[in-house]
Design an enzyme around this catalytic site. Structure first.
Site, mmCIF file in Angstrom:
data_model
loop_
_atom_site.group_PDB
_atom_site.id
_atom_site.type_symbol
_atom_site.label_atom_id
_atom_site.label_comp_id
_atom_site.label_asym_id
_atom_site.label_seq_id
_atom_site.Cartn_x
_atom_site.Cartn_y
_atom_site.Cartn_z
ATOM 1 N N ASP A 124 15.550 0.896 9.950
ATOM 2 C CA ASP A 124 14.302 0.246 10.781
ATOM 3 C C ASP A 124 13.843 1.217 11.692
ATOM 4 O O ASP A 124 14.737 2.031 12.527
ATOM 5 C CB ASP A 124 15.324 -0.892 11.452
ATOM 6 C CG ASP A 124 14.228 -2.034 11.870
ATOM 7 O OD1 ASP A 124 13.153 -1.516 12.406
ATOM 8 O OD2 ASP A 124 14.304 -3.270 11.645
ATOM 9 N N PHE A 141 -14.988 -21.593 3.349
ATOM 10 C CA PHE A 141 -15.388 -21.863 4.657
ATOM 11 C C PHE A 141 -16.996 -21.486 4.946
ATOM 12 O O PHE A 141 -16.875 -20.236 5.225
ATOM 13 C CB PHE A 141 -14.501 -21.518 5.647
ATOM 14 C CG PHE A 141 -13.087 -22.382 5.505
ATOM 15 C CD1 PHE A 141 -12.906 -23.594 5.980
ATOM 16 C CD2 PHE A 141 -12.154 -21.612 4.967
ATOM 17 C CE1 PHE A 141 -11.846 -24.407 5.961
ATOM 18 C CE2 PHE A 141 -10.985 -22.317 4.738
ATOM 19 C CZ PHE A 141 -10.829 -23.838 5.473
ATOM 20 N N PHE A 144 -10.454 -1.347 5.449
ATOM 21 C CA PHE A 144 -11.019 -2.585 5.517
ATOM 22 C C PHE A 144 -10.203 -3.546 4.460
ATOM 23 O O PHE A 144 -9.009 -3.688 4.408
ATOM 24 C CB PHE A 144 -12.557 -2.500 4.796
ATOM 25 C CG PHE A 144 -13.332 -2.174 6.007
ATOM 26 C CD1 PHE A 144 -13.079 -0.891 6.710
ATOM 27 C CD2 PHE A 144 -14.415 -2.999 6.694
ATOM 28 C CE1 PHE A 144 -13.849 -0.520 7.814
ATOM 29 C CE2 PHE A 144 -15.014 -2.397 7.957
ATOM 30 C CZ PHE A 144 -14.709 -1.323 8.434
ATOM 31 N N TYR A 164 -2.301 -8.294 16.451
ATOM 32 C CA TYR A 164 -2.203 -7.497 15.346
ATOM 33 C C TYR A 164 -3.066 -5.975 15.461
ATOM 34 O O TYR A 164 -2.567 -4.940 15.675
ATOM 35 C CB TYR A 164 -2.301 -8.011 14.043
ATOM 36 C CG TYR A 164 -2.437 -6.866 12.700
ATOM 37 C CD1 TYR A 164 -1.510 -6.208 12.446
ATOM 38 C CD2 TYR A 164 -3.774 -6.989 12.118
ATOM 39 C CE1 TYR A 164 -1.754 -5.302 11.484
ATOM 40 C CE2 TYR A 164 -3.899 -5.981 11.350
ATOM 41 C CZ TYR A 164 -3.043 -5.222 10.691
ATOM 42 O OH TYR A 164 -3.287 -4.193 9.830
ATOM 43 N N ILE A 202 0.852 -1.159 0.196
ATOM 44 C CA ILE A 202 0.071 -0.175 -0.105
ATOM 45 C C ILE A 202 0.873 1.189 0.112
ATOM 46 O O ILE A 202 0.633 2.120 -0.705
ATOM 47 C CB ILE A 202 -0.897 0.018 1.267
ATOM 48 C CG1 ILE A 202 -1.821 -1.237 1.288
ATOM 49 C CG2 ILE A 202 -1.702 1.193 1.088
ATOM 50 C CD1 ILE A 202 -2.529 -1.623 2.410
ATOM 51 N N GLY A 248 9.010 -5.548 2.704
ATOM 52 C CA GLY A 248 8.793 -4.850 1.200
ATOM 53 C C GLY A 248 10.093 -5.210 0.427
ATOM 54 O O GLY A 248 10.578 -6.063 0.642
ATOM 55 N N ARG A 277 -15.710 -21.644 9.662
ATOM 56 C CA ARG A 277 -14.592 -21.608 10.820
ATOM 57 C C ARG A 277 -15.088 -20.671 11.812
ATOM 58 O O ARG A 277 -15.795 -19.637 11.546
ATOM 59 C CB ARG A 277 -13.402 -20.764 9.974
ATOM 60 C CG ARG A 277 -12.789 -21.685 9.180
ATOM 61 C CD ARG A 277 -11.454 -20.874 8.738
ATOM 62 N NE ARG A 277 -11.660 -19.816 8.138
ATOM 63 C CZ ARG A 277 -10.981 -18.971 7.062
ATOM 64 N NH1 ARG A 277 -9.723 -19.427 6.808
ATOM 65 N NH2 ARG A 277 -11.081 -17.949 6.675
ATOM 66 N N GLY A 323 -15.194 -17.514 14.372
ATOM 67 C CA GLY A 323 -14.494 -16.212 14.396
ATOM 68 C C GLY A 323 -14.661 -15.583 13.059
ATOM 69 O O GLY A 323 -14.205 -14.504 12.858
HETATM 70 N N1 LIG Z 1 -3.116 -5.011 3.136
HETATM 71 C C1 LIG Z 1 -4.150 -4.753 3.860
HETATM 72 O O1 LIG Z 1 -5.372 -5.347 3.375
HETATM 73 C C2 LIG Z 1 -4.423 -3.765 5.120
HETATM 74 C C3 LIG Z 1 -5.417 -3.864 5.596
HETATM 75 C C4 LIG Z 1 -5.407 -2.914 6.868
HETATM 76 C C5 LIG Z 1 -4.384 -2.342 7.329
HETATM 77 N N2 LIG Z 1 -3.232 -2.514 6.625
HETATM 78 C C6 LIG Z 1 -1.944 -1.834 7.080
HETATM 79 O O2 LIG Z 1 -1.361 -0.974 6.161
HETATM 80 C C7 LIG Z 1 -0.018 -0.898 6.155
HETATM 81 C C8 LIG Z 1 0.552 -1.680 4.925
HETATM 82 O O3 LIG Z 1 0.214 -3.005 4.603
HETATM 83 P P1 LIG Z 1 0.714 -3.601 3.433
HETATM 84 O O4 LIG Z 1 -0.203 -4.546 2.965
HETATM 85 O O5 LIG Z 1 1.177 -2.827 2.280
HETATM 86 O O6 LIG Z 1 2.124 -4.445 4.248
HETATM 87 P P2 LIG Z 1 3.443 -4.669 3.540
HETATM 88 O O7 LIG Z 1 4.024 -5.768 4.446
HETATM 89 O O8 LIG Z 1 3.535 -4.956 1.971
HETATM 90 O O9 LIG Z 1 4.166 -3.386 3.772
HETATM 91 C C9 LIG Z 1 4.667 -2.769 5.001
HETATM 92 C C10 LIG Z 1 6.073 -2.144 4.940
HETATM 93 O O10 LIG Z 1 6.669 -1.732 6.069
HETATM 94 C C11 LIG Z 1 7.938 -2.183 6.216
HETATM 95 N N3 LIG Z 1 8.536 -2.175 7.703
HETATM 96 C C12 LIG Z 1 7.892 -3.102 8.413
HETATM 97 N N4 LIG Z 1 8.231 -2.818 9.449
HETATM 98 C C13 LIG Z 1 9.367 -1.966 9.573
HETATM 99 C C14 LIG Z 1 10.192 -1.402 10.259
HETATM 100 N N5 LIG Z 1 10.235 -1.597 11.752
HETATM 101 N N6 LIG Z 1 11.055 -0.568 9.826
HETATM 102 C C15 LIG Z 1 10.921 -0.068 8.586
HETATM 103 N N7 LIG Z 1 10.137 -0.547 7.770
HETATM 104 C C16 LIG Z 1 9.495 -1.609 8.203
HETATM 105 C C17 LIG Z 1 8.126 -3.481 5.519
HETATM 106 O O11 LIG Z 1 9.561 -3.688 5.062
HETATM 107 C C18 LIG Z 1 7.267 -3.157 4.137
HETATM 108 O O12 LIG Z 1 7.659 -2.429 3.158
HETATM 109 C C19 LIG Z 1 0.197 -1.786 7.454
HETATM 110 O O13 LIG Z 1 0.433 -0.850 8.475
HETATM 111 C C20 LIG Z 1 -0.812 -2.445 7.711
HETATM 112 O O14 LIG Z 1 -1.073 -2.905 8.976
HETATM 113 C C21 LIG Z 1 -3.004 -3.235 5.624
#
Ligand SMILES: NC(=O)c1ccc[n+]([C@@H]2O[C@H](COP(=O)([O-])OP(=O)(O)OC[C@H]3O[C@@H](n4cnc5c(N)ncnc54)[C@H](O)[C@@H]3O)[C@@H](O)[C@H]2O)c1
Length: 334
Positions: free
Chosen positions: A58, A215, A176, A148, A10, A34, A289, A291
């Site tokens: 990080d 499910f 969502f 989470y 995202i 990533g 399932r 939950g």
């Molecule tokens: N994908 C979904 O459907 C969804 C739904 C609700 C919320 N989210 C939230 O959206 C955000 C992005 O999700 P995504 O699907 O793109 O996930 P993703 O895993 O593709 O992206 C997360 C990025 O954060 C980086 N990262 C994680 N921990 C880190 C740290 N300690 N330091 C530096 N970089 C770090 C990872 O390397 C990765 O590039 C997240 O916060 C996730 O919780 C996603």
């Protein structure tokens, strides 16, 4: 702007949306989930803004954050970086709380030290837990049912406290089910392992022969299968640009659901994947399932009213772009 997690699914789509809206963007990402191919793909493209690149660092190491913030004075942060797999969070809660909560605390403290007082945060519908009513609006009680979701709720609360104590202004966007990929096929979903329904269905059409388990087909929904709200990732990225503009224009701390308000059933998702790929996707029906709520749909009225955000893309758009991206992604690692 500083975008944490901008090499992920995202975050990278949002980087493109920010660049297309003429912002200067720096990414900070530890490349844990990533991918290093993403900055290269973004650099190759043309847009109005200025992409200053992705710094590998990080959030758990305050020196990494300071190094990026010492280099450039950011007006705001868009914060995606997190671990986000529900099942994994139940297996390794400490890793999740440390990364998502402590990592964010380090970020917020570095923001204070560098006089940055605005943040857009990726929250989630998982902070609501079991739905007490649907569609879910922002007043719905927040009782997350896994580490989470709890880590994201803790960050929301910490942001409240930093707002009261230090004047931080935050927008929490509660997504969502995010789906689809960039329509120009520049970036897209790339999780290893992948836990989301649509990319897994599409992957199976390449690998062949995989039967899916559905499910429960006896829920009180239009075809008996669970309803979820699939919001397109490009629409979601647009919402982040609007949220940032809201904060830059003096908007106060707030939270917004990001969903279409119109759920799709699991059977509808399968049928659309079959239409888009032209392939039959075999399915076995199993009992429910525990939950899995019957329906999880957002009431997105507040984001429309306050941010002026209207999702435009359909489920078919999401599946088409996700399929195009899956083909490209495979060729990138060949
Ligand atoms: N994908 C979904 O459907 C969804 C739904 C609700 C919320 N989210 C939230 O959206 C955000 C992005 O999700 P995504 O699907 O793109 O996930 P993703 O895993 O593709 O992206 C997360 C990025 O954060 C980086 N990262 C994680 N921990 C880190 C740290 N300690 N330091 C530096 N970089 C770090 C990872 O390397 C990765 O590039 C997240 O916060 C996730 O919780 C996603």
């Amino acid at each position: 702007m500083l975008v944490t997690g901008g090499d992920g699914y995202i975050g990278s789509q949002c980087v493109l949306a920010l660049l297309e809206s003429d912002y200067r963007v720096t990414v900070l990402d530890n490349r844990g989930t990533g991918h290093e191919e993403i900055p290269a793909s973004i650099t190759q493209d043309t847009y109005r803004g200025d992409y200053l690149g992705s710094v590998e660092g990080d959030l758990l190491d305050p020196k990494d954050i300071d190094a990026v913030m010492d280099d450039c004075q950011f007006e705001a942060v868009v914060h995606f970086a997190a671990l986000s797999q529900v099942a994994e969070s139940m297996q390794y809660p400490g890793i999740y709380y440390r990364n998502n909560v402590v990592g964010t605390l380090n970020l917020l403290d570095a923001m204070r030290e560098h006089d940055i007082d605005k943040i857009v945060f990726s929250s989630t519908a998982a902070t609501y837990g079991e739905p007490e009513y649907t569609p879910i609006d922002e007043r719905h009680p927040q009782h997350p049912i896994n580490p989470y979701g709890r880590s994201k709720l803790m960050v929301e609360r910490i942001m409240d406290d930093y707002g009261a104590a230090y004047g931080l202004r935050s927008v929490r966007l509660r997504y969502f089910n995010v789906a689809g990929a960039d329509s120009g096929c520049r970036v897209g979903e790339w999780h290893e392992p992948e836990t989301h329904l649509i990319p897994n269905i599409l992957k199976s059409t390449f690998e062949g022969g995989k039967r899916f388990q559905l499910f429960g087909d006896d829920y009180g929904t239009r075809d008996g299968t669970c309803v979820r709200d699939y919001v397109n990732v490009e629409d979601l990225a647009d919402a982040h640009v609007l949220a940032l503009e809201y904060l830059l224009n003096g908007g106060k701390t707030d939270c917004f659901n990001l969903g279409t308000g119109e759920g799709s059933t699991v059977r509808e998702v399968f049928a659309m994947c079959e239409k888009v790929t032209g392939k039959e996707i075999p399915l076995d029906v199993r009992p429910r399932r525990p939950g899995d709520p019957a329906t999880l749909v957002a009431d997105g009225a507040k984001a429309r009213k306050v941010l002026g955000w209207t999702p435009k893309r359909t489920l078919e758009d999401s599946i088409r772009t996700a399929y195009g991206w899956e083909m490209k992604r495979r060729s990138m690692r060949d």
